[in-house]
Design a protein around this motif. Structure first.
Motif, short mmCIF file in Angstrom:
data_model
loop_
_atom_site.label_atom_id
_atom_site.label_comp_id
_atom_site.label_asym_id
_atom_site.label_seq_id
_atom_site.Cartn_x
_atom_site.Cartn_y
_atom_site.Cartn_z
N LEU A 7 0.75 -1.15 0.01
CA LEU A 7 0.09 0.00 -0.09
C LEU A 7 0.85 1.23 0.17
CD1 LEU A 7 -2.48 -1.14 2.68
CD2 LEU A 7 -2.92 -0.93 0.22
N ASP A 11 -2.80 5.13 1.06
CA ASP A 11 -3.73 4.22 1.15
C ASP A 11 -3.52 3.54 2.49
OD1 ASP A 11 -4.99 4.52 -1.30
OD2 ASP A 11 -3.70 3.15 -2.24
N ARG A 14 -5.56 5.69 4.65
CA ARG A 14 -7.09 5.42 4.62
C ARG A 14 -7.40 4.19 5.37
NH1 ARG A 14 -6.47 6.89 -1.71
NH2 ARG A 14 -7.55 8.92 -1.53
N LEU A 18 -10.04 3.60 8.56
CA LEU A 18 -11.16 2.93 8.62
C LEU A 18 -11.24 2.01 9.64
CD1 LEU A 18 -11.45 2.05 4.82
CD2 LEU A 18 -13.39 2.94 6.09
N LEU A 30 -10.13 -4.88 5.23
CA LEU A 30 -9.72 -5.24 3.82
C LEU A 30 -10.67 -6.51 3.06
CD1 LEU A 30 -5.77 -5.14 3.85
CD2 LEU A 30 -7.60 -3.74 2.36
N ALA A 33 -14.25 -4.87 2.50
CA ALA A 33 -14.08 -4.28 1.49
C ALA A 33 -14.12 -4.93 0.25
CB ALA A 33 -12.80 -3.27 1.30
N ARG A 37 -17.24 -5.24 -2.78
CA ARG A 37 -16.99 -4.97 -3.93
C ARG A 37 -17.45 -6.30 -4.95
NH1 ARG A 37 -13.75 -1.26 -6.63
NH2 ARG A 37 -13.23 -1.58 -8.63
N ARG A 40 -21.12 -6.10 -5.03
CA ARG A 40 -21.62 -5.08 -6.10
C ARG A 40 -21.61 -5.58 -7.56
NH1 ARG A 40 -19.29 -1.52 -2.59
NH2 ARG A 40 -17.73 -1.06 -3.81
N ARG B 31 -6.95 -2.34 -3.57
CA ARG B 31 -6.66 -0.99 -3.58
C ARG B 31 -7.89 -0.20 -3.47
NH1 ARG B 31 -5.01 3.76 -4.82
NH2 ARG B 31 -5.76 3.47 -7.05
N LEU B 32 -8.41 -0.65 -4.79
CA LEU B 32 -9.59 0.19 -5.21
C LEU B 32 -10.92 -0.06 -4.03
CD1 LEU B 32 -9.75 -0.20 -9.11
CD2 LEU B 32 -9.22 1.90 -7.85
N ALA B 33 -11.05 -1.28 -3.62
CA ALA B 33 -12.10 -1.69 -2.38
C ALA B 33 -11.67 -0.90 -1.51
CB ALA B 33 -12.02 -2.97 -2.40
N LEU B 34 -10.71 -0.85 -1.02
CA LEU B 34 -10.23 0.02 0.12
C LEU B 34 -10.60 1.70 -0.27
CD1 LEU B 34 -8.66 0.83 2.74
CD2 LEU B 34 -6.64 0.61 1.27
N VAL B 35 -10.44 2.22 -1.09
CA VAL B 35 -10.59 3.38 -1.58
C VAL B 35 -12.13 3.74 -1.70
CG1 VAL B 35 -10.26 5.38 -3.12
CG2 VAL B 35 -8.46 3.93 -2.57
N ASP B 36 -12.76 2.81 -2.26
CA ASP B 36 -14.23 2.95 -2.14
C ASP B 36 -14.84 2.98 -0.76
OD1 ASP B 36 -14.62 3.00 -4.83
OD2 ASP B 36 -15.43 0.83 -4.82
N ARG B 37 -14.30 2.00 0.14
CA ARG B 37 -14.83 2.01 1.47
C ARG B 37 -14.60 3.18 2.12
NH1 ARG B 37 -16.77 -2.13 3.98
NH2 ARG B 37 -16.86 -2.26 6.38
N TRP B 38 -13.41 3.63 1.92
CA TRP B 38 -13.05 4.97 2.60
C TRP B 38 -13.83 6.24 2.06
CZ3 TRP B 38 -10.84 9.51 1.12
CH2 TRP B 38 -10.04 10.53 2.20
N ARG B 40 -16.86 6.15 0.98
CA ARG B 40 -18.13 5.95 1.55
C ARG B 40 -18.13 6.24 3.03
NH1 ARG B 40 -18.34 1.22 -1.39
NH2 ARG B 40 -18.18 -0.15 0.20
N LEU B 41 -17.13 5.90 3.76
CA LEU B 41 -17.15 6.30 5.13
C LEU B 41 -17.02 7.92 5.32
CD1 LEU B 41 -16.37 6.04 8.45
CD2 LEU B 41 -14.13 6.26 7.63
N HIS B 42 -16.59 8.59 4.44
CA HIS B 42 -16.63 10.04 4.33
C HIS B 42 -17.67 10.76 3.80
CE1 HIS B 42 -12.67 11.09 5.79
NE2 HIS B 42 -12.35 9.89 5.60
#
Lengths: 68, 68
Positions: A7, A11, A14, A18, A30, A33, A37, A40, B31-38, B40-42
């Motif tokens: 990471l 990241d 982040r 979380l 993780l 998350a 995904r 979805r 990485r993208l799953a983590l960024v998405d979850r972050w 959504r939190l915000h």
């Protein structure tokens, strides 16, 4: 299964945020998350499948209604 | 930052499936799953903040309108 996840500092920050906000370990954040995904992706596939089946059936009606 | 991520067989299969469906590496999917979850939190925090600020201002009006 173990894998090495690399990471960026951003990241990783982040992920720390979380984990703190959710009161969960970074591993668990993780994992959730990833599961989100994946869920979805499947919802999108199901929607595409239903629309592909239903829309042609209503094509005539939709054409009659005209553009929105 | 490198960390060891331990996944169950099931979660690893989900990750493989996502990587294939998205045409991305497993690293990038995580990485993208983590960024998405972050993100959504915000969004949730922003919504809570706005509602906390706006709802009291309209309390009188909402009380007049009565229950839904």
């Amino acid at each position: 299964m173990a894998m090495t996840l690399r990471l960026t500092e951003e990241d990783n920050a982040r992920l720390d945020e979380l984990a703190t906000a959710e009161g969960r370990s970074k591993q668990e954040v993780l994992r959730l998350a990833l599961v989100d995904r994946w869920a979805r992706l499947h919802k999108q596939e199901q929607l595409d499948e239903v629309l592909g089946r239903v829309l042609p059936r209503y094509r005539g009606l939709l054409d009659e209604l005209g553009p929105v």
